[in-house]
Design an enzyme around this catalytic site. Structure first.
Site, PDB file in Angstrom:
ATOM      1  N   HIS A 117       0.828  -1.213   0.000  1.00  0.00           N
ATOM      2  CA  HIS A 117       0.000   0.000   0.000  1.00  0.00           C
ATOM      3  C   HIS A 117       0.864   1.265   0.000  1.00  0.00           C
ATOM      4  CE1 HIS A 117      -3.746  -2.064   0.381  1.00  0.00           C
ATOM      5  NE2 HIS A 117      -3.532  -2.513   1.591  1.00  0.00           N
ATOM      6  N   ARG A 174      -9.987   3.408  -6.091  1.00  0.00           N
ATOM      7  CA  ARG A 174     -11.413   3.329  -5.763  1.00  0.00           C
ATOM      8  C   ARG A 174     -11.930   4.704  -5.337  1.00  0.00           C
ATOM      9  NH1 ARG A 174     -14.041  -0.639  -1.047  1.00  0.00           N
ATOM     10  NH2 ARG A 174     -16.198  -0.603  -1.828  1.00  0.00           N
ATOM     11  N   SER A 220     -15.207   1.642   3.958  1.00  0.00           N
ATOM     12  CA  SER A 220     -14.614   0.323   4.142  1.00  0.00           C
ATOM     13  C   SER A 220     -13.395   0.408   5.064  1.00  0.00           C
ATOM     14  CB  SER A 220     -14.217  -0.258   2.782  1.00  0.00           C
ATOM     15  OG  SER A 220     -13.742  -1.570   2.917  1.00  0.00           O
ATOM     16  N   PHE A 246     -18.347 -11.780  -5.602  1.00  0.00           N
ATOM     17  CA  PHE A 246     -18.307 -11.478  -4.171  1.00  0.00           C
ATOM     18  C   PHE A 246     -18.781 -12.666  -3.338  1.00  0.00           C
ATOM     19  CE2 PHE A 246     -20.258  -9.940  -0.236  1.00  0.00           C
ATOM     20  CZ  PHE A 246     -19.154  -9.322   0.335  1.00  0.00           C
ATOM     21  N   SER A 302     -18.675 -15.805  -4.021  1.00  0.00           N
ATOM     22  CA  SER A 302     -17.650 -16.845  -4.028  1.00  0.00           C
ATOM     23  C   SER A 302     -16.479 -16.467  -3.130  1.00  0.00           C
ATOM     24  CB  SER A 302     -17.168 -17.081  -5.459  1.00  0.00           C
ATOM     25  OG  SER A 302     -16.073 -17.978  -5.481  1.00  0.00           O
ATOM     26  N   MET A 321     -14.578  -9.479   4.147  1.00  0.00           N
ATOM     27  CA  MET A 321     -15.363  -9.288   2.921  1.00  0.00           C
ATOM     28  C   MET A 321     -16.724  -8.754   3.355  1.00  0.00           C
ATOM     29  SD  MET A 321     -13.586 -10.397   0.269  1.00  0.00           S
ATOM     30  CE  MET A 321     -12.092 -11.350  -0.032  1.00  0.00           C
TER      31      MET A 321
END
Length: 350
Positions: free
Chosen positions: A149, A171, A179, A268, A270, A300
């Site tokens: 990152h 994003r 998030s 998502f 899965s 998630m």
């Protein structure tokens, strides 16, 4: 070839309004990290803003190792701001580069297949979280897949000389922030309120902040032959197209039926129930240290775009939009989310 500039880690005196909000488990301080100067004889560095990066003080102990980390030509790196679709992108990249080896992907945890270079720097030492993460990456057998990152100028110096393939994913900052809030509260032990986190994020005072300069540096390098720039929103809107684009970039072209199968694997639903990528083990690990966490938290979480409207107030949305507009002024980049501002929504409601 000129010598790479030294890494400078500096204590900072935060304004009280920011300092009182910046509280994490372990009571560590934030520092700023930068290079002493812009590297010479490196044309790509002309695209770098050289913005000081906020990091936990633990970064001091690893800064030299990270800067001197030896990159290999057949490495593949995925780089992003936190909570920008990194895990999703990692899994896509690893699958493509490993000839869609689903059995191996399900058998071996993603953190082993695609380790996080500097994870040792972001948790208090007593948590014993991957304290040898840099050595772990160094020991890996080629071809290595590595996540980071860090902003462009703090990545290993040899990354820019060796020029392995780099996939960067960006994003919309409002979704990334929401998030990030859930992540930092439940995995990093952030001890403030949601409103505190808003103020820190907008001020850039969080791990890997500030946000926009990180993204823009890679956007300005997107024409480099070894860099592929993706967005979370494009992945959500047309994942098969992004899979095809990434496969071609990696020189691993896929047939339509292979793209369809990988698209299903990367959905998502899965991913959420795939124990090799859903980080359940890590959530359980951090639960033993953190008392003030949401017991229903999952790594998630939603996997959707524009869910920020459910958490941010209209005023906060406007602040994010105005901040983004200022930061992107006179650039040709936008985050790909075409929506009305909160003020416009207010007018419509009225």
């Amino acid at each position: 070839m000129s010598q790479w500039p030294s890494v400078v880690c500096e204590d900072i005196c935060l304004p009280w309004e920011i300092k009182k909000r910046a509280r994490w488990y372990g009571d560590f301080k934030m520092i700023t990290v930068n290079l002493a100067k812009k590297p010479e004889d490196l044309p790509v560095a002309d695209h770098w803003s050289m913005t000081p990066c906020y990091m936990p003080e633990m970064y001091r102990d690893y800064s030299e190792k990270i800067s001197e980390f030896q990159v290999r030509a057949d490495d593949i790196w995925v780089i992003s701001q936190p909570k920008s679709g990194t895990t999703w992108t990692q899994e896509m990249v690893w699958m493509i580069n490993n000839d869609l080896n689903y059995d191996q992907a399900r058998k071996i945890n993603q953190d082993e297949r695609f380790p996080f270079l500097e994870i040792a720097t972001i948790f208090p030492p007593h948590c014993n979280i991957e304290l040898d993460s840099i050595e772990k990456c160094d020991r890996m057998i080629s071809p290595r897949h590595i996540k980071s990152h860090l902003p462009a100028h703090l990545l290993p110096a040899s990354l820019w000389r060796v020029k392995p393939k780099i996939i960067y994913v960006a994003r919309n900052p409002k979704d990334a922030f929401v998030s990030f809030y859930h992540h930092t509260k439940n995995l990093n032990g952030f001890m403030g309120s949601f409103e505190d986190c808003v103020e820190l994020f907008l001020a850039g005072c969080y791990n890997y902040g500030p946000f926009h300069s990180h993204v823009l540096d890679f956007w300005h390098m997107r024409h480099e032959s070894n860099i592929l720039f993706l967005t979370y929103e494009d992945m959500k809107s047309n994942l098969p197209k992004i899979i095809e684009k990434t496969a071609n970039f990696l020189e691993k072209p896929l047939k339509k039926d292979e793209i369809d199968e990988l698209t299903n694997y990367l959905s998502f639903e899965s991913m959420k129930f795939n124990s090799s990528v859903n980080k359940e083990y890590f959530c359980s690990l951090m639960a033993q240290f953190l008392d003030d966490r949401d017991n229903s938290f999952t790594f998630m979480r939603r996997g959707e775009s524009e869910t920020f409207r459910e958490k941010l107030t209209l005023d906060q949305i406007d602040r994010f939009d105005e901040w983004t507009e200022r930061e992107l002024y006179i650039t040709d980049f936008h985050y790909g989310v075409v929506s009305k501002s909160a003020k416009a929504l207010n007018r419509d409601i009225i």
